[in-house]
Enzyme design. Sequence first.
Site, PDB file in Angstrom:
ATOM      1  CB  CYS A 189      -1.078  -0.109   1.066  1.00 56.86           C
ATOM      2  SG  CYS A 189      -1.704  -1.506   1.669  1.00 56.86           S
ATOM      3  CG  HIS A 325      -1.879   4.346   5.367  1.00 53.68           C
ATOM      4  ND1 HIS A 325      -1.810   3.916   4.041  1.00 53.68           N
ATOM      5  CD2 HIS A 325      -2.570   3.227   5.746  1.00 53.68           C
ATOM      6  CE1 HIS A 325      -1.969   2.704   3.579  1.00 53.68           C
ATOM      7  NE2 HIS A 325      -2.368   2.178   4.812  1.00 53.68           N
ATOM      8  CG  HIS A 366      -6.571   1.048   0.634  1.00 54.55           C
ATOM      9  ND1 HIS A 366      -5.520   1.203  -0.103  1.00 54.55           N
ATOM     10  CD2 HIS A 366      -6.144   0.051   1.530  1.00 54.55           C
ATOM     11  CE1 HIS A 366      -4.358   0.764   0.214  1.00 54.55           C
ATOM     12  NE2 HIS A 366      -4.749   0.379   1.514  1.00 54.55           N
ATOM     13  CB  SER A 650      17.796  39.940 -60.199  1.00 55.75           C
ATOM     14  OG  SER A 650      18.628  40.939 -60.817  1.00 55.75           O
TER      15      SER A 650
END
Length: 919
Positions: A189, A325, A366, A650
């Site tokens: 994770c 977390h 998750h 020219s």
Amino acid sequence: MSQPHPGGENGRPDPGPAAETDIAVVGIACRFPGATGPEEFWSLIAEGRRGIQELTPAQLAEAGAGAERVADPALMPAAGILWDADLFDAPFFGYSARESAVMDPQQRMFLEAAWHAVEDSGHDPERFPGTVGVYAGQTVGTHRGADGSAFLGTSADLLTAADDKDFLPTRVAYKLGLTGPAVAVQSACSTSLVAVHAACRALHAHDCDMALAGGVSWSPWRRQGYLRRAGGVWSADGHVRCFDRDATGFVTGDGLGIVVLRRLADARADGDRVYAVVKGSAVNNDGADKLSYNAPGMGGQQAVVAAALAAARVHPDTIGYVEAHGTGTALGDAVEAAALARAYRAAGARGRGRCLLGSVKSNIGHTDAAAGVAGFIKAALLVRHGLVPPMPSAPFHPNPEIDFDTGPIRPAVAAESWPETGGPRRAAVSAFGVGGTNAHAILQEPPPPPTAPPARAWQLVALSAGDESALDELAGACGRALGDVTDEQFPAVARTPAEGRRRLPARRAGVYRDRAHALAEPGTRPGPPLPPAGGRAGEVAFVLPGGGSQYAGMGRGLHRDEPVFRETVDTCLALLPEPDGETARSLRGWWAGDDAGTGAAALGDTDGGPAGDVVDDPRTAFPAVFITQIALARLLRAFGVTPSVLMGHSLGEYAAAQPAGVLSLPDALRLVCARGALLSDLSDIDNGAMLIVRADAADTAPWQRDGVGLAVVNGPGACVLSGPAEAIGRTRRHLAAAGVDCGPLPLATAAHSTLVEPVLDRFREVVRDIALTAPDTELISAMTGTADAPFTDPEHWVRHLRGTVRFDAGLARLRERDPRLVLEVGPGTTLTTLARAQGLPRAVPLTRHPLEERDDREVLLAGLARAWEAVIDVDLSPLWPRPGQRLPVAPYPFARIAHRPARAPSAADGSRPRAPDSP
């Protein structure tokens, strides 16, 4: 929004000097449930919405859930789903349908996101001045059954390479051409936050100069929901309630995120748009100090937070938010909150509830290997916007096992302004993997962008795509995006696709005065469209006009706006045979004065330019035309546009011979000045004249008498007669009476006629004193119409002064060469008109017609736009001053179609895998 602070730009506190270890987040790409791209992701978060959804019985059945599973009372039909994960633009990346069907959708999605991420950074890896690395990981592939035969030598290696985690970053490196480290990171994770940490360390060590970091997680099994179990980690009600007393676990979700990182000092020097700054990060492992292998370790989590604070050299009281977390389990949340509080108190945190706490898992679930980068991106967007969003799991009841009353952290329940810390906004983010690998990073709000230098007039917006359909879609998206940027940002928007995106074959470019002009005329091209791309790829022809193309004010706007043009003019003036003489003083007036190069200047006006007699006098007109041509040629070279073939009309042959290597610049100037002076010094300059005649060369024979001769054949119905002024006047009257269109050439001489014969010997002496070298680039002579003229023979240049110009023959040779683009490098548009009329439709002028009221820079940019559209390797970066800013808008519109794998073998029916449906 956050409260204003004194002392910094826009009221923000000054973040102080950047540390050498500061890392800038310069690009973001993401796909999460309910949000694609950082803007949609921020809206989802800021509004407190959920991307997790309840799956219908039909969706469950389509995913393979049988009736028994659908009827199971333990089934929770909830997940965060990316419903378009089976879609992929295979042709764009060079994959066949068969390869794409076998490839893990995680790797397909990650590859597209990597492309978008580098686009969002404003840098094209092909042209990036350094190496680019990739650090990434993914969830185990579950899109098809395992193929063990790859280990027995009975299956193509492709199957292993298509699925295995090891190949995620190297696939990106291969397809995007990245030459830095490409490293697979796997820590469950915490995978993608560990990848960010590894990328930051690689940048510190100069292992690479830019890095992509992130992760991806997708599985078709998520579409079948999950079976909840008492005491398990799966949510009992389909909600993720982080740090809540009612938390029962998490809901799984698909997702991917990639961030692009650079050393902050490098990013600011390049004008990168910075989302946030990584002040420091740390990674560790719990070891054996926990209840079980799967259990969280308080000691390890506390230690990684402390290590990140030390690496960032910041005090915990300066951190206003922590992106946790946040698994939403009673045990995991309590351990995380306690570890965070202990680390902050040990580092000197004071007070209560000064730091807010939340987790994006409440929004999207998750996302496994993508969970860490999901939190990282959320934290980056928070410090950028200065708003702490609410958690969507209302009403909130705090977990009684967490001390929110006396601890330094408190949950972010409702949206609120950034906590007052007395310094720049800072946020921290955590990711903890099963098995104990912990990661923690500390981010800070971006520094204010450096003040952009004043924008030049007119902007070129150059887009490219893989095909016309994608180009149409991209152009539309860019036009819509202009509504969200300021006028001051428009030059950065114009610069970024030209400098910071891969150059693809389908091209479009527009030239705009400002943002309002672009909004009013989106997608317009500068002038009529060129024919579809043809000719030899990459080949450019320069055609350079001759005497008579000059006009007052020619190139004056370029002299004002373009340093290379101005410096070349100054160099040429200094190299004149008499740099302080009357001719040099007169020449300076061609580019001086108040006229801005935006319209037709009246001959002899008072704007500081040359008077009418000076404009017509070859003594000044010839070197003025030549210098303009050389300055344009060098300006084109600064843009990376160099000729494959040159041809001059020219006088223009002298200017063509110089970049072709026949003449040095001082010698070419000497010849041009001698030519002009000799023609000007003829016994009576008014005794010669030239007449433009709209007739074929053969039809002019009756009028070639009394000293009048055929001077120039430009093509069908386009000739020039030359001779004594009185005879030219009679001829003009006769032609008018016969209904033949004609008019004077603005040049006070009779070039390419018998009147120049008295000066040929004197010119021969000048040429013989000059070094002539064989051309190193194909040079077509308009005297012979071939590329094998004797350019190193002085007599060629003597004959050139007297003989008839056969520009029509030169154009015929140019048609045989068939260049992709013909650029008229000199004043006016005459040669462009002639070339288009004679089978060279992709001819483009670089200066305005003398009667046009257009800005010189606009016309130049229109020519560069056509070079871009012709897929010429043009470098547009000199258009924008340094340091400038980058502002990416509108990601590439991939043309995705479904690519599904072969059906996996079933133990129940003994079936064998079948081939993909598409070839």
